[in-house]
Design an enzyme around this catalytic site. Structure first.
Site, PDB file in Angstrom:
ATOM      1  N   ASP A  76      -2.174  19.571  -6.499  1.00 30.07           N
ATOM      2  CA  ASP A  76      -0.824  19.486  -5.929  1.00 30.07           C
ATOM      3  C   ASP A  76       0.076  18.637  -6.842  1.00 30.07           C
ATOM      4  OD1 ASP A  76       1.010  19.559  -3.328  1.00 30.07           O
ATOM      5  OD2 ASP A  76       0.938  17.480  -4.009  1.00 30.07           O
ATOM      6  N   GLU A 128      -3.973  18.557   4.435  1.00 32.15           N
ATOM      7  CA  GLU A 128      -4.248  19.902   4.943  1.00 32.15           C
ATOM      8  C   GLU A 128      -5.662  19.948   5.522  1.00 32.15           C
ATOM      9  OE1 GLU A 128      -2.042  22.375   4.763  1.00 32.15           O
ATOM     10  OE2 GLU A 128      -0.598  21.153   3.681  1.00 32.15           O
ATOM     11  N   VAL A 182       9.450  21.955   7.917  1.00 26.61           N
ATOM     12  CA  VAL A 182      10.684  21.701   7.159  1.00 26.61           C
ATOM     13  C   VAL A 182      11.849  22.503   7.741  1.00 26.61           C
ATOM     14  CG1 VAL A 182      11.750  21.704   4.872  1.00 26.61           C
ATOM     15  CG2 VAL A 182       9.312  21.208   5.088  1.00 26.61           C
ATOM     16  N   GLU A 228      15.426  21.088  -5.036  1.00 28.82           N
ATOM     17  CA  GLU A 228      15.351  19.627  -4.928  1.00 28.82           C
ATOM     18  C   GLU A 228      14.174  19.180  -4.062  1.00 28.82           C
ATOM     19  OE1 GLU A 228      17.621  17.078  -6.418  1.00 28.82           O
ATOM     20  OE2 GLU A 228      15.687  16.237  -5.910  1.00 28.82           O
ATOM     21  N   ARG A 238       6.590  34.423  13.598  1.00 24.95           N
ATOM     22  CA  ARG A 238       6.759  34.485  15.067  1.00 24.95           C
ATOM     23  C   ARG A 238       7.808  33.461  15.485  1.00 24.95           C
ATOM     24  NH1 ARG A 238       0.868  31.606  15.749  1.00 24.95           N
ATOM     25  NH2 ARG A 238       1.343  30.228  14.043  1.00 24.95           N
ATOM     26  N   LYS A 296       3.502  19.640  -9.283  1.00 24.43           N
ATOM     27  CA  LYS A 296       4.787  18.928  -9.233  1.00 24.43           C
ATOM     28  C   LYS A 296       5.119  18.343 -10.598  1.00 24.43           C
ATOM     29  CE  LYS A 296       4.087  17.734  -4.354  1.00 24.43           C
ATOM     30  NZ  LYS A 296       3.487  16.710  -3.497  1.00 24.43           N
TER      31      LYS A 296
END
Ligand SMILES: NC(=O)c1ccc[n+]([C@@H]2O[C@H](COP(=O)([O-])OP(=O)(O)OC[C@H]3O[C@@H](n4cnc5c(N)ncnc54)[C@H](OP(=O)(O)O)[C@@H]3O)[C@@H](O)[C@H]2O)c1
Length: 427
Positions: free
Chosen positions: A198, A187, A13, A126, A45, A202
Site C-alpha cells: 500500500d 483490512e 469516503v 488529492e 446497492r 502511494k
C-alpha cells in the site's frame, strides 16, 4: 452556470463526501462562484443511511459515464478493474474525474493522466495519497522554486498503528494487528498494508509528481513490518531511535532511490513522533528547508475533505493537470545505497563471540557506532543459549554490509538470519 457531480460508490469516503457537501453547500458555492450540484450516485446497492433526496441513484456505473449532464465524476469504489473502466470512459467522453483510489493510479495512472491531458479534462487525485493531508497539490504546484531533495513519509496508517502499539505498550504484533482490524484501520486481509505494498503504491505516485518520472510501483523496493519484534523497538529506543515504516523517494546520482521499509529514525526527528494511524510526509527542499505535512491518512470525512479540495479547484477552473513521465531515470538498486544499519544478532552466550563479530566487521571495513549486548527476556530474538547483540554501524554501502553478514551468519556461534534495519536520517 453549475458544476454537476456524480459519485461512484456509497462507502466510507462517499458518505463522508455526502456529509461535507450538505454541510458546506453555501460556502462551497461562494468559493466556486456558482452552484455545485450532486446529481447522480451509482453503487452496487443503496444504503438506507445515505440521504439521496433529489439525487438519482442506480446500480449501474455506466449511468455515470453516459450521463451528459455530469461535468465531474467522483470515483469512490476502490479496486482496479471497474474503477479503471469507469475513469477511462469518463475521460474519453470529456468528463472530469476525481478519484481517491491509489491502486488504480498505481496500475493505470500513466495512461489515465495522459488521457486526461489529451482530452483536456481534469483528473484530480488529492485524496489518493495520505487521505486528509493535502500533499498532491504542493507537489504539483507548490515547489516551483524548490528542488525537492528527498521525500520521506509515514503513509500507511495500519503499519504506524501496529508499530506505535508495539513500542509504546509492548503489544505483540498479532494483538496490535487484531485491534487495528477491530477498529477498522486494517483490512480483513491486511497483507497489502503490513507487507508494504500500500505504501509502495502511494510512494510511486508521490515520486512521479516530485521528479516528473512515470508512476512505477514495480520499481519501489518494498519491505513490510512483519519481521519486527518488540525487542527491536526497545533496542532502537535505547540507541536513540524510533522504528517506523518509512517511504523514501529521492534522486541520487541521476537515479531514483524509491523504497518502503522499516527504518530507524532519530527520536528528535518530528516524523518519529507521528504515532497511531496518523500519516506524515516530509520534503527536503533546496530553498525552504524541510517542509512537513502531518495529519489523518484515512477516515471518511478527512479523505472526503481532500476530494472536496479537488472539486473546488476543478469547479473554479483553477485545477492544473500535473505532468509526469517527462524524465526517464534509472532505478538505484537498494544495495548500492549508503547508510547506517541496525543489526540484530542472536549470538552464543560464551566468551570470544563478540570479538569474532568485531573481527569480521573490521575485515569488511565496517565500523561500529554503538553496541548493546545483554541477557534479557526476548520475544523471539534469542533462546537460552543465545543473547541478543545489537549493533549500529557507521555509514556503509549496503552491498558491502551484505557480504559481511553472509560471513557472520556462517559463524557457528551466530544464529542466522541476522536482522538488518536501515537507519534514515535526512535533514
Ligand atoms: N476509507 C478511507 O479512509 C480511505 C482513505 C483514503 C483513500 N481511500 C480510497 O477511497 C476509495 C473508497 O474507499 P472506501 O473506504 O469508501 O471504500 P468502501 O467503504 O469499501 O466503499 C466502496 C463503495 O463502492 C461500492 N462498489 C465497489 N465496487 C463496486 C462496483 N464494481 N460497482 C458498483 N459499486 C461498487 C461498494 O458497494 P458495496 O459496499 O455495496 O459492495 C461501496 O459502496 C478507495 O479507493 C480507497 O482506497 C479510502
Amino acid at each position: 452556470m453549475a458544476t454537476n457531480l456524480g459519485i461512484a460508490g456509497l462507502g466510507v469516503v462517499a458518505q463522508g463526501f455526502l456529509d461535507l457537501a450538505s454541510d458546506s453547500q453555501e460556502e462551497l458555492e461562494s468559493i466556486v462562484g456558482h452552484a455545485v450540484c450532486l446529481k447522480r450516485v451509482a453503487s452496487r446497492r443503496p444504503r438506507s443511511e445515505a440521504d439521496l433526496t433529489h439525487i438519482a441513484f442506480s446500480t449501474d456505473l455506466n449511468d455515470l459515464a453516459s450521463d451528459n449532464e455530469l461535468d465531474l465524476v467522483i470515483e469512490l469504489i476502490g479496486g482496479t478493474d471497474a474503477a479503471y473502466d469507469l475513469i477511462k470512459r469518463c475521460l474519453q467522453s470529456g468528463r472530469g474525474v476525481i478519484t481517491a483510489n491509489k491502486a488504480v493510479l498505481a496500475e493505470h495512472g500513466n495512461e489515465l493522466l495522459a488521457l486526461a491531458r489529451t482530452n483536456q479534462v481534469p483528473l484530480g487525485f488529492e485524496a489518493a495519497v495520505a487521505g486528509g493531508i493535502p500533499i498532491i497539490a504542493p507537489l504539483k504546484t507548490g515547489f516551483p522554486a524548490n528542488g525537492i531533495r528527498w521525500i520521506t513519509g509515514i503513509i500507511n496508517g495500519t503499519c504506524n498503528y501496529i508499530l506505535t502499539a508495539m513500542a509504546r505498550d509492548e503489544t505483540p504484533f498479532d494483538d496490535a494487528l487484531r485491534t487495528a482490524q477491530e477498529l477498522g484501520y486494517a483490512e480483513a486481509d491486511p497483507t497489502f498494508d503490513i507487507g508494504g505494498m500500500d505504501a509502495a503504491q502511494k510512494l510511486a505516485i508521490l515520486v512521479a509528481l516530485a521528479y516528473d518520472v512515470p508512476i512505477s510501483v514495480d520499481d519501489v523496493y518494498c519491505e513490510g513490518i512483519t519481521d519486527l519484534t518488540i525487542d527491536d523497538l526497545k533496542h532502537a529506543e535505547e540507541l536513540g531511535y524510533t522504528i517506523k515504516h518509512l517511504a523514501i523517494g529521492r534522486v541520487v546520482d541521476d537515479s531514483i532511490d524509491m523504497r518502503v521499509h522499516p527504518a530507524l529514525i532519530p527520536v528528535n526527528n518530528l516524523i518519529a513522533k507521528v504515532d497511531d494511524v496518523e500519516n506524515a510526509v516530509q520534503c527536503g527542499t533546496e530553498n525552504a528547508g524541510v517542509l512537513r505535512f502531518m495529519g489523518p491518512g484515512a477516515g471518511g470525512h478527512a479523505t472526503a475533505s481532500s476530494v472536496m479540495a479537488d472539486v473546488v479547484n476543478i469547479a473554479s477552473g483553477l485545477y492544473r493537470q500535473p505532468s509526469i513521465g517527462g524524465r526517464k531515470l534509472a532505478i538505484k538498486p537498494i544495495d548500492s545505497i549508503e547508510g547506517s544499519f541496525y543489526l540484530g544478532i542472536s549470538a552464543a552466550d560464551k566468551p570470544g563471540v563478540i570479538a569474532s563479530i568485531g573481527e569480521t566487521m573490521a575485515r569488511h571495513d565496517i565500523s561500529i557506532a554503538s553496541m548493546i549486548q545483554k541477557k534479557e527476556e526476548s520475544d523471539g530474538a534469542a533462546d537460552d543459549a543465545h543473547i541478543p547483540v545489537v549493533i549500529l554501524t557507521n555509514a556503509i554501502v549496503e552491498r558491502e554490509l551484505n557480504q559481511a553478514l553472509v560471513e557472520l551468519e556462517s559463524l557457528e556461534d551466530i544464529a542466522a538470519p541476522i536482522k538488518k534495519i536501515r537507519v534514515v536520517d535526512f535533514e
